[in-house]
Design an enzyme around this catalytic site. Structure first.
Site, mmCIF file in Angstrom:
data_model
loop_
_atom_site.group_PDB
_atom_site.id
_atom_site.type_symbol
_atom_site.label_atom_id
_atom_site.label_comp_id
_atom_site.label_asym_id
_atom_site.label_seq_id
_atom_site.Cartn_x
_atom_site.Cartn_y
_atom_site.Cartn_z
ATOM 1 N N GLU A 174 -10.474 -14.360 10.979
ATOM 2 C CA GLU A 174 -11.451 -14.222 12.014
ATOM 3 C C GLU A 174 -12.968 -14.571 11.207
ATOM 4 O O GLU A 174 -13.661 -15.362 11.794
ATOM 5 C CB GLU A 174 -11.675 -12.914 12.562
ATOM 6 C CG GLU A 174 -10.413 -12.340 13.440
ATOM 7 C CD GLU A 174 -10.582 -10.847 13.882
ATOM 8 O OE1 GLU A 174 -11.247 -10.509 14.957
ATOM 9 O OE2 GLU A 174 -10.096 -10.068 13.328
ATOM 10 N N THR A 190 1.300 -3.395 2.177
ATOM 11 C CA THR A 190 0.261 -2.586 3.000
ATOM 12 C C THR A 190 -0.085 -1.525 1.928
ATOM 13 O O THR A 190 0.691 -0.685 1.753
ATOM 14 C CB THR A 190 0.974 -1.947 4.090
ATOM 15 O OG1 THR A 190 1.687 -3.037 5.152
ATOM 16 C CG2 THR A 190 -0.211 -1.365 4.985
ATOM 17 N N ARG A 217 -4.666 -20.193 20.872
ATOM 18 C CA ARG A 217 -4.221 -20.585 22.224
ATOM 19 C C ARG A 217 -5.688 -21.038 22.848
ATOM 20 O O ARG A 217 -6.027 -20.509 23.772
ATOM 21 C CB ARG A 217 -3.588 -19.402 23.035
ATOM 22 C CG ARG A 217 -2.369 -18.906 22.580
ATOM 23 C CD ARG A 217 -1.619 -17.822 23.453
ATOM 24 N NE ARG A 217 -2.533 -16.850 23.687
ATOM 25 C CZ ARG A 217 -2.543 -15.945 22.612
ATOM 26 N NH1 ARG A 217 -1.621 -15.790 21.475
ATOM 27 N NH2 ARG A 217 -3.152 -14.672 22.877
ATOM 28 N N GLU A 243 -6.247 -7.179 6.641
ATOM 29 C CA GLU A 243 -6.375 -6.590 8.105
ATOM 30 C C GLU A 243 -7.120 -5.408 7.844
ATOM 31 O O GLU A 243 -6.485 -4.179 7.106
ATOM 32 C CB GLU A 243 -5.360 -6.697 9.072
ATOM 33 C CG GLU A 243 -4.663 -7.977 9.158
ATOM 34 C CD GLU A 243 -3.552 -7.899 10.331
ATOM 35 O OE1 GLU A 243 -3.819 -9.097 10.939
ATOM 36 O OE2 GLU A 243 -3.026 -7.137 10.516
ATOM 37 N N HIS A 258 -10.546 -8.295 18.226
ATOM 38 C CA HIS A 258 -9.528 -8.929 17.424
ATOM 39 C C HIS A 258 -8.456 -9.793 18.053
ATOM 40 O O HIS A 258 -8.128 -10.852 17.858
ATOM 41 C CB HIS A 258 -8.763 -8.027 16.329
ATOM 42 C CG HIS A 258 -7.793 -8.614 15.543
ATOM 43 N ND1 HIS A 258 -8.138 -9.359 14.535
ATOM 44 C CD2 HIS A 258 -6.354 -8.272 15.728
ATOM 45 C CE1 HIS A 258 -6.853 -9.710 13.936
ATOM 46 N NE2 HIS A 258 -5.648 -9.055 14.663
ATOM 47 N N ARG A 310 -0.891 -15.771 6.474
ATOM 48 C CA ARG A 310 -0.981 -16.178 7.786
ATOM 49 C C ARG A 310 -0.088 -17.539 8.063
ATOM 50 O O ARG A 310 0.525 -17.741 9.329
ATOM 51 C CB ARG A 310 -2.447 -16.508 7.962
ATOM 52 C CG ARG A 310 -3.268 -15.305 8.048
ATOM 53 C CD ARG A 310 -3.287 -14.345 9.006
ATOM 54 N NE ARG A 310 -4.131 -13.265 9.142
ATOM 55 C CZ ARG A 310 -3.914 -12.099 9.953
ATOM 56 N NH1 ARG A 310 -3.044 -12.161 10.739
ATOM 57 N NH2 ARG A 310 -4.913 -11.290 9.902
ATOM 58 N N THR A 356 -5.642 -4.573 13.222
ATOM 59 C CA THR A 356 -7.136 -4.894 12.664
ATOM 60 C C THR A 356 -8.350 -4.540 13.598
ATOM 61 O O THR A 356 -8.369 -4.692 14.854
ATOM 62 C CB THR A 356 -7.035 -6.591 12.705
ATOM 63 O OG1 THR A 356 -6.052 -7.053 11.846
ATOM 64 C CG2 THR A 356 -8.576 -7.056 12.076
ATOM 65 N N TYR A 413 6.863 -16.215 13.469
ATOM 66 C CA TYR A 413 6.506 -15.028 14.585
ATOM 67 C C TYR A 413 7.274 -15.312 15.928
ATOM 68 O O TYR A 413 7.287 -14.001 16.574
ATOM 69 C CB TYR A 413 5.333 -14.408 14.364
ATOM 70 C CG TYR A 413 4.313 -15.129 15.394
ATOM 71 C CD1 TYR A 413 4.085 -14.549 16.632
ATOM 72 C CD2 TYR A 413 3.711 -16.469 15.080
ATOM 73 C CE1 TYR A 413 3.046 -15.336 17.396
ATOM 74 C CE2 TYR A 413 2.999 -17.187 15.975
ATOM 75 C CZ TYR A 413 2.597 -16.587 17.141
ATOM 76 O OH TYR A 413 1.757 -17.236 18.009
ATOM 77 N N TYR A 468 -1.867 -3.372 17.557
ATOM 78 C CA TYR A 468 -2.749 -4.410 17.746
ATOM 79 C C TYR A 468 -3.877 -4.065 19.078
ATOM 80 O O TYR A 468 -4.056 -4.668 19.921
ATOM 81 C CB TYR A 468 -2.036 -5.542 18.425
ATOM 82 C CG TYR A 468 -2.542 -6.993 18.386
ATOM 83 C CD1 TYR A 468 -3.130 -7.429 17.483
ATOM 84 C CD2 TYR A 468 -2.103 -7.598 19.544
ATOM 85 C CE1 TYR A 468 -3.418 -8.833 17.490
ATOM 86 C CE2 TYR A 468 -2.643 -9.113 19.692
ATOM 87 C CZ TYR A 468 -3.117 -9.559 18.544
ATOM 88 O OH TYR A 468 -3.746 -11.214 18.789
ATOM 89 N N ASP A 526 2.895 -0.703 13.195
ATOM 90 C CA ASP A 526 1.498 -1.370 13.185
ATOM 91 C C ASP A 526 1.195 -1.749 14.606
ATOM 92 O O ASP A 526 1.968 -2.674 15.192
ATOM 93 C CB ASP A 526 1.261 -2.379 12.336
ATOM 94 C CG ASP A 526 -0.151 -2.978 11.945
ATOM 95 O OD1 ASP A 526 -0.986 -2.121 12.094
ATOM 96 O OD2 ASP A 526 -0.229 -4.122 11.425
ATOM 97 N N LYS A 556 4.221 -10.236 6.817
ATOM 98 C CA LYS A 556 3.465 -8.890 6.748
ATOM 99 C C LYS A 556 4.365 -7.926 5.683
ATOM 100 O O LYS A 556 3.484 -6.922 5.245
ATOM 101 C CB LYS A 556 3.798 -8.340 8.265
ATOM 102 C CG LYS A 556 2.534 -9.120 9.271
ATOM 103 C CD LYS A 556 1.425 -8.670 9.152
ATOM 104 C CE LYS A 556 0.570 -9.335 10.242
ATOM 105 N NZ LYS A 556 -0.845 -8.773 10.357
#
Length: 398
Positions: free
Chosen positions: A346, A245, A130, A187, A121, A225, A332, A232, A116, A114, A241
């Site tokens: 989001e 899926t 952050r 996602e 996103h 999440r 995503t 993570y 990113y 997967d 995760k």
């Protein structure tokens, strides 16, 4: 044009012809091609072809392993079947209503990776987690960030999703606790299906992408999440995760999507040579996300920062081989606007801005909720190439 009656607005017109695995009653699973609201049962139709046995298999893997020349020849054969009226009497007995069959996982997943690849996103997630730092980490525009997932928990559309449990620790908590996730998410992703393998120790060049990848599926990479946030660092996603899926039942070929390609957005700074090409493209695909039947988001794929060819080149640049049945997903898909965000993390801005779904406020998924993702690609002349749908309903934790 086709001699087959196709309902208006069908995602599966005569230029699409995606492949999948279906079961009719108690019969053995086998390969079919979608056309309108019907399926062409390819095993009996292909009985005079040298490769006829690949269409009698319970997965697409044998067909995928034949390689690009065979994929192209099969597409030309399928196009002739549905466009040439002379084939009508031979094909009509093997047209089956989609409503009369069960669709299964289309291929046996060998490995799952997967990525990113959406700047929108990644920037949204950076701002959420952050807020006092740059949204993108220093490596993000230099390489397609990704992680290896769990192939054994890739499931067919319609499979119910059991709410996962695991360790969670909110910032204000003194110690972690164990229990069902309270921040279950989706996602929206596009998945790429590998057909032709590569050799261990070699790499797949950007220019060789179409020699290895047959087509695409829709992906919903369910995400816990709160479990993910605690686990993570420092090695990345794991139990948040790996529980499930979901993928769509129809694999749409790259050739069917050829006319929907659009230029890749500018990449600054310039990428390293192994990721560079003058022919990098995206697809003009728009997703639709329905939460308990209500449309809540329409993410656009054409804005993805990293191309699929770059993802595959980076995946293999260290000599890692790809295998028939490998699945790698885009990560995503999110656009610049709020109604284009491809995750509920989001859309609800970390749970601080609830969404109204059928009159009820939602932040993350509740038991009994159902999510359906559909998508279609658009050609310059306005023709729609549908990708079908991927759906799943949430069950309580065990």
């Amino acid at each position: 044009m086709t001699w087959i009656d196709i309902p208006a607005n069908s995602p599966f017109g005569p230029g699409n012809l995606p492949l999948g695995i279906f079961r009719a009653g108690d019969e053995d699973p086998r390969v079919g091609a979608a056309i309108g609201d019907q399926i062409i049962d390819l095993a009996p139709v292909a009985h005079q072809r040298d490769d006829s046995q690949v269409f009698a298999q319970p997965s697409l893997n044998a067909f995928l392993a034949l390689g690009r020349p065979a994929w192209q020849a099969t597409r030309e054969w399928l196009l002739d079947l549905v466009r040439n009226d002379d084939n009508r009497s031979d094909i009509e007995p093997y047209l089956i209503p989609q409503s009369a069959v069960t669709m299964l996982l289309p291929f046996e997943v060998a490995d799952y990776v997967d990525f990113y690849a959406s700047e929108h996103h990644a920037s949204n997630v950076g701002r959420l987690f952050r807020p006092d730092a740059e949204p993108l980490l220093p490596n993000w525009k230099h390489l397609p960030v990704g992680y290896h997932g769990r192939a054994g928990t890739v499931v067919a559309s319609g499979t119910e999703i059991v709410r996962p449990s695991g360790q969670r620790k909110a910032p204000a908590d003194d110690a972690p606790t164990y229990g069902p996730t309270q921040r279950l998410d989706i996602e929206v992703e596009l998945g790429y299906v590998v057909g032709s393998p590569s050799t261990l120790g070699s790499r797949v060049a950007v220019e060789d992408f179409k020699d290895h990848v047959y087509g695409v599926v829709l992906v919903n990479d369910w995400s816990a999440r709160d479990i993910q946030a605690w686990e993570y660092v420092p090695l990345g996603p794991f139990l948040g995760k790996s529980f499930a899926t979901s993928i769509s039942p129809w694999v749409v070929s790259l050739d069917a999507l050829e006319a929907t390609k659009v230029p890749l957005p500018p990449q600054e700074p310039a990428v390293l040579p192994y990721l560079a090409s003058d022919e990098l493209t995206n697809f003009d695909i728009t997703f639709e996300v329905r939460w308990n039947g209500q449309l809540v988001s329409t993410p656009p794929y054409k804005e993805m920062y990293w191309s699929a060819a770059q993802m595959l080149a980076h995946l293999s640049v260290n000599g890692a081989s790809v295998r028939t049945g490998d699945l790698f997903a885009s990560g995503t898909v999110s656009g610049a606007e709020k109604n284009q965000r491809g995750s509920f993390l989001e859309l609800s801005w970390g749970g601080r801005e609830p969404i109204t779904v059928n009159g009820e406020e939602r932040t993350f998924l509740q038991d009994g909720d159902e999510v359906t993702i559909t998508a279609s690609a658009t050609t310059p002349d306005g023709t729609k190439i549908g990708l079908g749908e991927v759906t799943g309903r949430i069950l309580p934790a065990n």
